[in-house]
Design an enzyme around this catalytic site. Structure first.
Site, PDB file in Angstrom:
ATOM      1  N   LYS A  51       0.802  -1.225   0.000  1.00 41.84           N
ATOM      2  CA  LYS A  51       0.000   0.000   0.000  1.00 41.84           C
ATOM      3  C   LYS A  51       0.831   1.270   0.000  1.00 41.84           C
ATOM      4  CE  LYS A  51      -4.191  -1.758   2.252  1.00 41.84           C
ATOM      5  NZ  LYS A  51      -5.055  -1.637   3.420  1.00 41.84           N
ATOM      6  N   LYS A 102      -6.213 -10.746  -5.344  1.00 40.98           N
ATOM      7  CA  LYS A 102      -7.376 -10.915  -4.480  1.00 40.98           C
ATOM      8  C   LYS A 102      -8.474  -9.913  -4.842  1.00 40.98           C
ATOM      9  CE  LYS A 102      -6.382  -7.927  -0.619  1.00 40.98           C
ATOM     10  NZ  LYS A 102      -6.137  -7.636   0.753  1.00 40.98           N
ATOM     11  N   LYS A 148     -11.491  -3.968  -2.489  1.00 38.17           N
ATOM     12  CA  LYS A 148     -12.228  -2.707  -2.607  1.00 38.17           C
ATOM     13  C   LYS A 148     -11.442  -1.688  -3.406  1.00 38.17           C
ATOM     14  CE  LYS A 148     -13.129  -3.282   2.095  1.00 38.17           C
ATOM     15  NZ  LYS A 148     -13.316  -2.874   3.470  1.00 38.17           N
TER      16      LYS A 148
HETATM   17  P1  TYM Z   1     -10.498  -5.147   5.282  1.00 39.41           P
HETATM   18  O1  TYM Z   1     -11.405  -4.008   5.584  1.00 39.41           O
HETATM   19  O2  TYM Z   1      -9.560  -5.012   4.145  1.00 39.41           O
HETATM   20  O3  TYM Z   1     -11.324  -6.463   5.032  1.00 39.41           O
HETATM   21  C1  TYM Z   1     -12.294  -6.931   5.951  1.00 39.41           C
HETATM   22  C2  TYM Z   1     -12.244  -8.439   6.034  1.00 39.41           C
HETATM   23  O4  TYM Z   1     -12.475  -9.026   4.744  1.00 39.41           O
HETATM   24  C3  TYM Z   1     -11.427  -9.932   4.438  1.00 39.41           C
HETATM   25  N1  TYM Z   1     -11.189  -9.917   2.973  1.00 39.41           N
HETATM   26  C4  TYM Z   1     -11.134 -11.009   2.210  1.00 39.41           C
HETATM   27  N2  TYM Z   1     -11.275 -12.312   2.491  1.00 39.41           N
HETATM   28  C5  TYM Z   1     -11.175 -13.192   1.461  1.00 39.41           C
HETATM   29  N3  TYM Z   1     -10.955 -12.825   0.174  1.00 39.41           N
HETATM   30  C6  TYM Z   1     -10.815 -11.517  -0.156  1.00 39.41           C
HETATM   31  N4  TYM Z   1     -10.625 -11.159  -1.432  1.00 39.41           N
HETATM   32  C7  TYM Z   1     -10.901 -10.540   0.888  1.00 39.41           C
HETATM   33  N5  TYM Z   1     -10.805  -9.187   0.908  1.00 39.41           N
HETATM   34  C8  TYM Z   1     -10.981  -8.822   2.204  1.00 39.41           C
HETATM   35  C9  TYM Z   1     -10.234  -9.420   5.212  1.00 39.41           C
HETATM   36  O5  TYM Z   1      -9.275 -10.438   5.419  1.00 39.41           O
HETATM   37  C10 TYM Z   1     -10.866  -8.961   6.504  1.00 39.41           C
HETATM   38  O6  TYM Z   1     -11.059 -10.045   7.389  1.00 39.41           O
HETATM   39  N6  TYM Z   1      -6.844  -4.634   8.681  1.00 39.41           N
HETATM   40  C11 TYM Z   1      -8.199  -5.116   8.480  1.00 39.41           C
HETATM   41  C12 TYM Z   1      -9.223  -4.483   9.387  1.00 39.41           C
HETATM   42  C13 TYM Z   1      -8.962  -4.596  10.845  1.00 39.41           C
HETATM   43  C14 TYM Z   1      -9.093  -5.743  11.646  1.00 39.41           C
HETATM   44  C15 TYM Z   1      -8.811  -5.320  12.964  1.00 39.41           C
HETATM   45  C16 TYM Z   1      -9.422  -7.069  11.371  1.00 39.41           C
HETATM   46  C17 TYM Z   1      -8.609  -3.566  11.672  1.00 39.41           C
HETATM   47  N7  TYM Z   1      -8.535  -4.005  12.953  1.00 39.41           N
HETATM   48  C18 TYM Z   1      -8.840  -6.220  14.031  1.00 39.41           C
HETATM   49  C19 TYM Z   1      -9.434  -7.949  12.452  1.00 39.41           C
HETATM   50  C20 TYM Z   1      -9.154  -7.530  13.751  1.00 39.41           C
HETATM   51  C21 TYM Z   1      -8.607  -4.818   7.034  1.00 39.41           C
HETATM   52  O7  TYM Z   1      -8.097  -3.919   6.436  1.00 39.41           O
HETATM   53  O8  TYM Z   1      -9.675  -5.556   6.586  1.00 39.41           O
END
Ligand code: TYM
Length: 341
Positions: free
Chosen positions: A117, A204, A207
């Protein structure tokens, strides 16, 4: 103790990757289905994380509401489960500061998502983006959560959260923080570790992908879903009879994996039905299934988003309940590190 914490950024719409990678498990762990016991669940829309990249300040509040509506529409029940906006609970930022003195720069230098990123900006990425995984650790550790349902891409951040908890405990006292366990994928048909882009089976679903055709959003209309699946990259072969035959076919593997997850069955069971058939037969079946599974979520989302007052009240109530859990943890942390109380 069995307590679940997870988070999602309020950037862009909820897509099929979020749903099958994480949200399905969020709901299953709340309900005690899909091979999980029922957990006490805490879910956060992580707006503090969202500002580490250039963002639309004017649109953030609505993006947070929209994410709340999507999460509720997918089956999170605010009567049993805590749902809140991260910035409404000050503990996250406060605990992150303490944990920044535990985490080593060498640990953060290894973070893959940071490298992906950071971009090519001459001034470099924000400091926030660099310490992002420490804030994520604070999210989880502030609730002494035992389990964290996430997609495969969060695995490294979860390992870091464990390392921070272990080092904190070794420094200030065993048992103060709980090293969390990731829950990735899950029981058959509940979650999948990684959903790939519809345009490229090796990237993957995300968004931030500029191509809207690369992902299926939970808010897409039935027509849009059908069109995206029709245009999805595939190959010219017929489907194999077993999962092993998908090994070198990333697009085919992704589409069959999506079908299996949505149908709540195994990849082999899908191939028992579609093996020997081409994408001309498989894609319409996948489109029908996707529309059928997403339509009720979509309808509920439309109903919920029309009442922002209700969404705000759910998030306010969730924040109050979250504070009641996290503030005593922070107080113990402050005492352990020696702050005058
Ligand atoms: P984020 O907002 O990118 O995504 C949210 C959740 O969706 C999952 N995900 C996917 N799983 C499978 N295939 C995909 N293509 C895919 N795209 C997204 C992500 O793995 C995630 O579980 N850093 C985290 C947010 C966060 C968080 C936390 C998560 C902040 N604090 C504490 C767990 C615990 C993130 O950016 O997720």
């Amino acid at each position: 103790m069995n307590r679940v914490f997870s988070g999602i950024q309020p950037t862009g719409n909820l897509h099929l990757g979020n749903y099958l990678g994480a949200l399905r498990n969020w709901v299953a762990m709340q309900d005690g289905t899909g091979g999980h016991p029922a957990y006490e669940c805490i879910y956060s829309i992580v707006d503090l994380h969202a500002i580490t990249m250039p963002h639309d300040a004017g649109g953030l509040a609505n993006a947070t509401r929209s994410m709340a509506a999507g999460i509720l529409a997918a089956g999170v029940d605010p009567a049993r489960t805590i749902l809140f906006a991260q910035s409404a609970v000050a503990v996250h930022a406060e605990l992150a500061w303490v944990l920044m003195s535990i985490a080593r720069t060498g640990w953060l230098d290894r973070m893959i998502q940071f490298k992906e990123k950071r971009g090519k900006d001459a001034e470099g990425p924000s400091v926030g983006l660099y310490v992002y995984p420490v804030l994520q650790a604070a999210d989880i550790l502030g609730y002494r959560a035992s389990h964290v349902p996430v997609g495969d891409d969060q695995k490294q951040h979860l390992e870091l959260a464990r390392d921070i908890a272990i080092k904190f405990n070794a420094t200030y006292g065993e048992g103060l923080l709980v090293p969390p366990l990731p829950v990735i994928g899950g029981a058959e048909g509940v979650g999948v570790a990684r959903i790939m882009s519809l345009r490229d089976g090796t990237a993957k679903m995300s968004k931030s992908d500029p191509s809207d055709a690369s992902r299926i959003d939970l808010t897409d209309t039935a027509e849009a879903i059908v069109a995206k699946i029709k245009r999805a990259k595939s190959d010219a072969d017929v489907l194999p009879d077993t999962a092993a035959g998908l090994a070198d076919r990333p697009e085919a593997r992704n589409l069959v994996g999506i079908y299996a997850a949505l149908a709540g069955t195994s990849v082999d069971a899908v191939l028992a039905e579609f093996g020997g058939k081409g994408f001309g037969a498989f894609k319409p079946a996948l489109a029908d299934l996707t529309v059928a599974k997403l339509a009720p979520i979509n309808a509920e989302y439309v109903r919920l988003i029309a009442d922002p007052g209700h969404l705000d009240a759910v998030l306010r109530d969730g924040a109050a309940r979250a504070r009641a859990i996290a503030e005593p943890v922070l107080a113990q942390v402050y005492e352990a590190v020696g702050f005058l109380r």
